[in-house]
Structures are given as structure tokens and as C-alpha cells.
Scaffold this motif. Structure first.
Motif, PDB file in Angstrom:
ATOM      1  N   LEU A  67       2.978 -26.776   5.316  1.00 25.51           N
ATOM      2  CA  LEU A  67       4.347 -27.562   4.785  1.00 25.51           C
ATOM      3  C   LEU A  67       5.371 -26.761   5.041  1.00 25.51           C
ATOM      4  O   LEU A  67       6.248 -27.468   5.621  1.00 25.51           O
ATOM      5  N   ALA A  68       5.460 -25.606   5.183  1.00 32.17           N
ATOM      6  CA  ALA A  68       6.723 -24.749   5.429  1.00 32.17           C
ATOM      7  C   ALA A  68       6.919 -24.959   6.942  1.00 32.17           C
ATOM      8  O   ALA A  68       8.228 -25.168   7.314  1.00 32.17           O
ATOM      9  N   GLU A  69       5.979 -24.849   7.942  1.00 33.24           N
ATOM     10  CA  GLU A  69       6.018 -25.367   9.342  1.00 33.24           C
ATOM     11  C   GLU A  69       6.602 -26.392   9.432  1.00 33.24           C
ATOM     12  O   GLU A  69       7.513 -26.746  10.111  1.00 33.24           O
ATOM     13  N   ALA A  70       6.069 -27.573   8.636  1.00 28.65           N
ATOM     14  CA  ALA A  70       6.510 -28.909   8.901  1.00 28.65           C
ATOM     15  C   ALA A  70       7.975 -29.200   8.636  1.00 28.65           C
ATOM     16  O   ALA A  70       8.789 -29.718   9.247  1.00 28.65           O
ATOM     17  N   LEU A  71       8.409 -28.357   7.390  1.00 25.95           N
ATOM     18  CA  LEU A  71       9.558 -28.614   7.039  1.00 25.95           C
ATOM     19  C   LEU A  71      10.769 -27.836   8.199  1.00 25.95           C
ATOM     20  O   LEU A  71      11.780 -28.397   8.380  1.00 25.95           O
ATOM     21  N   VAL A  72      10.401 -26.677   8.823  1.00 28.28           N
ATOM     22  CA  VAL A  72      11.154 -26.418  10.004  1.00 28.28           C
ATOM     23  C   VAL A  72      11.377 -27.109  10.861  1.00 28.28           C
ATOM     24  O   VAL A  72      12.501 -27.251  11.738  1.00 28.28           O
ATOM     25  N   LEU A  73       9.864 -27.831  11.227  1.00 29.74           N
ATOM     26  CA  LEU A  73      10.443 -28.789  12.465  1.00 29.74           C
ATOM     27  C   LEU A  73      11.180 -30.043  12.153  1.00 29.74           C
ATOM     28  O   LEU A  73      11.820 -30.695  12.889  1.00 29.74           O
ATOM     29  N   VAL A  74      11.213 -30.425  10.873  1.00 29.67           N
ATOM     30  CA  VAL A  74      12.185 -31.373  10.325  1.00 29.67           C
ATOM     31  C   VAL A  74      13.282 -30.964  10.504  1.00 29.67           C
ATOM     32  O   VAL A  74      14.304 -31.658  11.014  1.00 29.67           O
ATOM     33  N   ARG A  75      13.896 -29.851  10.064  1.00 32.43           N
ATOM     34  CA  ARG A  75      15.076 -29.213  10.036  1.00 32.43           C
ATOM     35  C   ARG A  75      15.529 -29.222  11.636  1.00 32.43           C
ATOM     36  O   ARG A  75      16.823 -29.609  12.001  1.00 32.43           O
ATOM     37  N   GLU A  76      14.755 -28.737  12.594  1.00 30.18           N
ATOM     38  CA  GLU A  76      14.974 -28.687  13.890  1.00 30.18           C
ATOM     39  C   GLU A  76      15.414 -29.990  14.582  1.00 30.18           C
ATOM     40  O   GLU A  76      16.161 -30.125  15.411  1.00 30.18           O
ATOM     41  N   ARG A 106      20.537 -43.035  13.571  1.00 24.98           N
ATOM     42  CA  ARG A 106      21.185 -43.345  12.383  1.00 24.98           C
ATOM     43  C   ARG A 106      19.874 -43.204  11.579  1.00 24.98           C
ATOM     44  O   ARG A 106      20.399 -43.082  10.076  1.00 24.98           O
ATOM     45  N   VAL A 107      18.683 -43.174  11.932  1.00 24.36           N
ATOM     46  CA  VAL A 107      17.691 -42.941  10.835  1.00 24.36           C
ATOM     47  C   VAL A 107      16.449 -41.853  11.769  1.00 24.36           C
ATOM     48  O   VAL A 107      16.251 -42.256  12.957  1.00 24.36           O
ATOM     49  N   LEU A 108      16.298 -41.000  11.208  1.00 25.60           N
ATOM     50  CA  LEU A 108      15.276 -40.016  11.629  1.00 25.60           C
ATOM     51  C   LEU A 108      14.061 -40.629  11.517  1.00 25.60           C
ATOM     52  O   LEU A 108      13.791 -40.945  10.381  1.00 25.60           O
ATOM     53  N   MET A 109      13.222 -40.441  12.602  1.00 23.46           N
ATOM     54  CA  MET A 109      11.814 -40.908  12.514  1.00 23.46           C
ATOM     55  C   MET A 109      10.821 -39.894  12.678  1.00 23.46           C
ATOM     56  O   MET A 109      11.150 -39.080  13.724  1.00 23.46           O
ATOM     57  N   GLY A 110       9.811 -39.722  12.281  1.00 24.85           N
ATOM     58  CA  GLY A 110       8.789 -38.958  12.609  1.00 24.85           C
ATOM     59  C   GLY A 110       7.278 -39.364  11.746  1.00 24.85           C
ATOM     60  O   GLY A 110       7.181 -40.614  11.525  1.00 24.85           O
ATOM     61  N   GLY A 111       6.510 -38.522  11.748  1.00 22.11           N
ATOM     62  CA  GLY A 111       5.003 -38.936  11.280  1.00 22.11           C
ATOM     63  C   GLY A 111       4.024 -37.678  11.549  1.00 22.11           C
ATOM     64  O   GLY A 111       4.345 -36.623  12.162  1.00 22.11           O
ATOM     65  N   GLY A 112       2.737 -38.155  11.508  1.00 23.29           N
ATOM     66  CA  GLY A 112       1.683 -37.200  11.707  1.00 23.29           C
ATOM     67  C   GLY A 112       1.319 -36.279  10.726  1.00 23.29           C
ATOM     68  O   GLY A 112       0.544 -35.464  11.115  1.00 23.29           O
ATOM     69  N   TRP A 113       2.121 -36.173   9.471  1.00 25.90           N
ATOM     70  CA  TRP A 113       1.748 -35.199   8.576  1.00 25.90           C
ATOM     71  C   TRP A 113       0.645 -35.341   7.719  1.00 25.90           C
ATOM     72  O   TRP A 113       0.080 -36.544   7.770  1.00 25.90           O
ATOM     73  N   ASP A 114      -0.247 -34.583   7.453  1.00 25.63           N
ATOM     74  CA  ASP A 114      -1.438 -34.572   6.675  1.00 25.63           C
ATOM     75  C   ASP A 114      -1.866 -33.316   5.658  1.00 25.63           C
ATOM     76  O   ASP A 114      -2.173 -32.404   6.038  1.00 25.63           O
ATOM     77  N   ALA A 115      -1.243 -33.488   4.560  1.00 27.63           N
ATOM     78  CA  ALA A 115      -1.276 -32.589   3.501  1.00 27.63           C
ATOM     79  C   ALA A 115      -2.606 -31.997   3.188  1.00 27.63           C
ATOM     80  O   ALA A 115      -2.769 -30.604   2.842  1.00 27.63           O
ATOM     81  N   ALA A 116      -3.634 -32.653   3.263  1.00 25.84           N
ATOM     82  CA  ALA A 116      -4.840 -32.286   3.027  1.00 25.84           C
ATOM     83  C   ALA A 116      -5.323 -31.054   4.280  1.00 25.84           C
ATOM     84  O   ALA A 116      -6.113 -30.357   3.977  1.00 25.84           O
ATOM     85  N   ARG A 117      -4.550 -30.806   5.336  1.00 19.98           N
ATOM     86  CA  ARG A 117      -4.821 -29.769   6.309  1.00 19.98           C
ATOM     87  C   ARG A 117      -3.990 -28.608   6.053  1.00 19.98           C
ATOM     88  O   ARG A 117      -4.282 -27.504   6.613  1.00 19.98           O
ATOM     89  N   TRP A 118      -3.049 -28.730   5.095  1.00 17.18           N
ATOM     90  CA  TRP A 118      -2.159 -27.531   4.652  1.00 17.18           C
ATOM     91  C   TRP A 118      -2.480 -26.667   3.551  1.00 17.18           C
ATOM     92  O   TRP A 118      -3.289 -27.365   2.714  1.00 17.18           O
ATOM     93  N   PRO A 119      -2.437 -25.364   4.024  1.00 20.81           N
ATOM     94  CA  PRO A 119      -2.633 -24.455   2.756  1.00 20.81           C
ATOM     95  C   PRO A 119      -2.070 -24.774   1.429  1.00 20.81           C
ATOM     96  O   PRO A 119      -2.697 -24.708   0.539  1.00 20.81           O
ATOM     97  N   GLU A 120      -0.774 -25.317   1.393  1.00 24.16           N
ATOM     98  CA  GLU A 120      -0.128 -25.664   0.302  1.00 24.16           C
ATOM     99  C   GLU A 120      -0.792 -26.968  -0.443  1.00 24.16           C
ATOM    100  O   GLU A 120      -0.552 -27.298  -1.650  1.00 24.16           O
TER     101      GLU A 120
END
Length: 549
Positions: free
Chosen positions: A98-107, A116-130
Motif C-alpha cells: 500500500l505504501a508503494e501504491a501511495l508513492v505512485l499516486v503522488r508521483e 482534470r481528473v487523475l485516472m488509475g487502477g490495478g490495485w489489489d489489497a489482497a496482495r499487499w501486506p497491509e
């Protein structure tokens, strides 16, 4: 691979091409080493010696230098613009925490100041240690308070920023809104519409072109676009079909997932350019988001998901589509959703007649939690199962997400490809990109080496389902195969030894037996290197050519 230069007066679609000196995967001649393409169709396949008779009468000769020629792949379930946005935007599928994902969002936010709107995707919390999703506060901080739409990898729920919620009046009163959980159902659809509505035409065009280019580079000649009012919008769909028509390929077969009730609704679907009112017409949601509709509750939640359509809804839609000569289709994952779909199709068949319903070749997307009864119904009604083997590769097995959601015993019943083929159910393979990546050989491998051994199919059967199966799913039995008269949709591959592989590790190493008359395919056993695409051709026109291939 090398080639002669075609005369400048010979247009790519009209000229005659001889390919020789390789391996041609053709049931017309299992030992073919050469092929002739004329006016966008296969004219001949055969041996190297017989190819000499054509050498003086062609516009172009391609020396394959031992390469393999196969039919181009058809990806039977794609979201093209979303795929392109993932390729050109924020993709969190590789984030390990999760921490790495938030860094990528910030970058990403810092790199795209004018969006106008930031678009992303692909996250899966089931794979994260958090083991948790990003909170709204964390996303607000990472984006500096900008609008962000961030769907889960299955695209059936999303986390968003406060600034995006502010663009959707009344969203807090919609079904599926939660202040501290991912949005689902109507709330998710509303924020998704707002986010996609903010994508500019130039951003959309760039995304669609990026998706087309990626598909072509992977030997994919045809995409089944699964669009609809709850997924994208009409402008996106029309623009995609127009762009596909303006390019030599990949070709796009469009489906629009809108429920219809009469001839007026059917006309509207046709006017959009869709082949059917099908694709992601949601009977339910997804397992990862706990929104697939089950007969018994989830193992890790105190509910059984939710139904978006019941049997009566399905029956009315199938009847209207059949009467209008359109394909109907549904997104159905959970066992309860699949029961509703098959019961609805049965009701339509009782009204219109079984033969008419079968002839329409209606389809079901995903079809994961099948039972012997629903498999038998698929076979009875001629329903195509449009399936994604990469789902099992990503989330199957006793330690995977499916087992977490359903328990190991129920999870082992998912995606029963072998049982579908034994019952005579037509299979068409796809990726559901960007949920899982465009990766045709990886998809074939995932079906042949399913995490549950009894569901495995042969490499040959999986390959057929990913080439000819996609054409059959749109009612074409004359394509997806390299035989005289078929469309010249093919790909050229650099690969290793060709094998005849069954769905069993012990026999997957058998080399081709010349007496069998069975054309070989690349070694796809886990760990083997996948084939490398050198060229992709659609209707005789090259849509991808790897430099120095």
C-alpha cells in the motif's frame, strides 16, 4: 525474417504474398512450411517445394527463416479505452505494498498537473501486506486534493478522493456509497461516469491508439470491445469503432451492454454500431469486491453479494434480442447469477423455441462459478462461455483470493474449462483487460495449466478457443484458422520447439509424432519462454512489424 520489396503500385490489401521457409499452423496441411495470401485471404498452404510454383507470380516474398505462422489471436473481452488509460496513466498492478501504491499516486499526480481528473487502477489489497485499501484521506493527501478515480483491479469497486465525490451531486445517497470503504453499485457507476466524462477527446484517442498498438504487438488481430452505459459512454464507444475503421487493425467487434425490451431498443443498439446487446450487462459483480451473487454467503463476509438481474429480466432481454436478430449476453460470475441467467434463457427458449435461441449464439462473460446444471444449460442453449483463464492464474489455488472469498472447496470448482468442453460448450478466451493484461500466449498457458488440474484443457484446445473461438462467438465459422478462403489474419512468431501438448505435465513434453497429422504449438509448460511476435497481419495488411525481427 526477411522479405522482398513489393512494387509501389501494389496496395497492401490487394497484393499477393508468399511466405515460405517456416512452420505454418494449419489443419489443411499439418506439415505446411509455406502460405500464399491474396487480396486479404489465405489462398494456399503447403510445402516448401510446392511453393516454387508461386514464386514468380507474387508481389512479395517473405522468408520466414524458421518462424512460426499462426492465426492471429482474438481477445474476446476487452475494455479498450481503459486498457489504454492504464498503459498511458497510473497502473498500480505492480505495487507490492500500500505504501508503494501511495508513492505512485503522488508521483503520477505531480507528473500530470493539467489532467482534470487523475485516472488509475490495478490495485489489489489482497496482495499487499497491509491487507487494506487506500483510505480517502491518504488519497487526498497524495493527490494534493485533486479528483482521482482509482478502481480495484476487477473494476467493480473503486476508491476516490473527496474532490471527485464533490463532482457527483447526491452520490452519498446512492446504493453502494460507503464513507470508509470502496464504492460499489450505483455510487461506483456515478463516480466512474464523472471521471470518464472528464477525459478529453485527445486523451481518449491516445489511450485507444496505445491499446491497439499493444494488442497488435502481441499477435492480437481482433478485439471484442465490451462497452455499455455502466462502463464507459456512447461517445467513447463510437470514437473507438470509428478509429478502428480508420486503421488497418486490430479490428474491433463492439458489444453494448444495455438491456432492451423491443425493436426500438434493438435499433438503438445497432445505430451505435454494436453487434449485440451483450458483454458486461451485469447480472452481478465480482468475487474480489464481494459483489458476485452467490447461493451461499462468502467465507469472509456475512452476505452473498447482490443480483442486478433476475431470471425474468434475462428472459425479456434474450427474447427481445432473439426477435431482433441480435446477440444477447450477460456478465455473470457467481453461481446464483449463473442460475438466474440460465433460467432466464430457458424461459425465452420456451417462448420462442430452442432452435431460434441456439441459432442466436448468445454469450455469457466470465461464467466462473458454474455447476453441472448450469454447464448442461449452456450446452443445451448454445451459449458461448467467454472466459478469462488469467483470472485463475492470478487468484486461483488454495492460497489465492478465490479461496479466501469462498473457502478452498468452493474455490476449486471455479472456471471448469475441461467440463465445458466435454459438454460441447463453445469457449472464447479473453483477458478482460485492463483487469488482467493483454497476453494471449499467457492466457493459453493459464488454461492448459489451470491451478486445479481437473479443469485443465490441452494447449491445442486453449489455442483454438483463443483464435477460432472468438470468431465463432460472433457467428463466423470460417475464420480464425489458416485454410484457403479464410481471412488472412495471422501472426509470425519466433519460438522454440513445437510440441503436441495435452493437459497433463507428463505428456506435455511429447514431440510432434509425424503419424498423428497434428500441427504442433510452442512449448507452454510453466517456465518455458513464451513466443515472441515478429509480425501481425489483419486482412492481409501488416499492423505490426518488429524492427530487425
Amino acid at each position: 525474417m526477411s522479405e522482398s520489396t513489393a512494387p509501389p503500385t501494389a496496395r497492401a490489401a490487394d497484393r499477393t504474398t508468399l511466405l515460405r521457409g517456416g512452420e505454418v499452423h494449419s489443419p489443411a496441411d499439418p506439415f505446411a512450411t509455406a502460405m500464399v495470401v491474396e487480396r486479404g485471404h489465405i489462398a494456399w498452404v503447403g510445402s516448401e517445394g510446392a511453393a516454387d510454383a508461386f514464386a514468380d507470380g507474387v508481389d512479395e516474398t517473405v522468408d520466414l527463416d524458421g518462424a512460426l505462422v499462426t492465426p492471429a489471436f482474438t481477445d474476446a473481452h476487452v475494455h479498450t479505452t481503459a486498457t489504454g488509460l492504464a498503459l498511458t496513466g497510473l497502473d498500480l498492478s505492480g505495487a507490492r505494498t500500500l505504501a508503494e501504491a501511495l508513492v505512485l499516486v503522488r508521483e503520477h499526480s505531480a507528473a500530470r498537473p493539467s489532467d482534470r481528473v487523475l485516472m488509475g487502477g490495478g490495485w489489489d489489497a489482497a496482495r499487499w501486506p497491509e491487507r487494506r485499501h487506500p483510505s480517502r484521506a491518504e488519497l487526498d493527501e497524495a493527490t494534493g486534493g485533486r479528483p482521482l478515480y482509482l478502481p480495484r483491479i476487477d473494476v467493480h469497486s473503486a476508491v476516490v478522493t473527496t474532490a471527485l465525490l464533490d463532482l457527483v451531486p447526491g452520490v452519498t445517497g446512492l446504493n453502494g456509497y460507503y464513507p470508509d470503504r470502496p464504492l460499489t453499485d450505483a455510487a461506483h457507476h456515478a463516480v466512474r461516469a464523472a471521471a470518464h466524462g472528464a477525459v478529453t477527446p485527445s486523451q481518449r484517442d491516445a489511450a485507444q491508439r496505445a491499446a491497439f498498438d499493444r494488442a497488435a504487438s502481441l499477435g492480437i488481430g481482433t478485439l471484442h470491445e465490451c462497452a455499455g452505459p455502466d462502463i464507459s459512454d456512447e461517445d467513447d464507444f463510437r470514437a473507438l469503432l470509428a478509429l478502428a475503421d480508420a486503421r488497418p487493425g486490430p479490428r474491433v467487434v463492439g458489444y453494448w451492454a444495455e438491456k432492451i425490451a423491443d425493436a426500438k431498443g434493438a435499433r438503438r443498439v445497432r445505430e451505435l454500431g454494436a453487434r449485440g446487446a451483450a458483454g458486461d450487462l451485469f447480472a452481478d459483480g465480482s468475487l474480489g469486491s464481494h459483489t458476485a451473487h452467490l447461493h451461499a454467503p462468502y467465507a469472509d463476509a456475512d452476505h452473498a453479494g447482490a443480483a442486478h438481474l433476475d431470471a425474468a429480466d434475462v428472459a425479456a432481454h434474450v427474447a427481445a434480442c432473439t426477435e431482433a436478430g441480435l446477440q444477447a449476453g450477460f456478465h455473470a460470475i457467481g453461481d446464483a447469477a449463473l442460475t438466474a441467467v440460465t433460467e432466464g434463457v430457458r424461459a425465452a427458449a420456451e417462448t420462442l423455441g430452442l432452435a431460434r435461441v441456439r441459432a442466436a449464439r448468445h454469450r455469457v462473460e466470465h461464467a466462473e462459478m458454474l455447476t453441472p446444471e448450469t454447464i448442461a444449460a449452456f450446452a443445451e442453449f448454445g451459449l458461448t462461455a467467454s472466459v478469462q483463464p488469467a483470472f485463475d492464474a492470478a487468484w486461483g489455488g488454495d492460497g489465492g483470493m478465490y479461496a479466501e472469498r469462498l473457502g478452498a472447496a468452493r474455490a476449486r470448482t471455479l472456471n471448469p474449462y475441461a467440463a465445458l468442453l466435454r459438454a460441447g460448450v463453445p469457449l472464447a478466451l479473453g483477458s478482460d483487460s485492463p483487469v488482467t493484461p493483454l497476453d494471449p500466449w499467457g492466457t493459453v498457458r493459464a488454461a492448459a495449466f489451470h491451478r486445479t488440474p481437473e479443469h485443465r484443457v490441452s494447449v491445442r484446445a486453449a489455442f483454438t478457443a483463443h483464435t477460432r473461438g472468438g470468431w465463432r462467438a460472433i457467428g463466423r465459422d470460417d475464420a480464425g484458422i489458416l485454410v484457403p478462403g479464410a481471412p488472412a489474419d495471422y501472426a509470425v512468431w519466433r519460438t522454440g520447439e513445437l510440441l503436441v501438448q495435452a493437459p497433463d505435465d507428463r505428456v506435455a513434453r511429447w514431440s510432434t509424432d509425424p503419424r498423428s497429422g497434428t500441427p504442433g504449438l510452442p512449448d507452454l509448460t510453466p517456465g518455458a519462454e513464451l513466443p515472441f511476435c515478429l509480425r501481425t497481419v489483419v486482412s492481409g495488411q501488416t499492423i505490426f512489424d518488429r524492427p530487425n525481427g
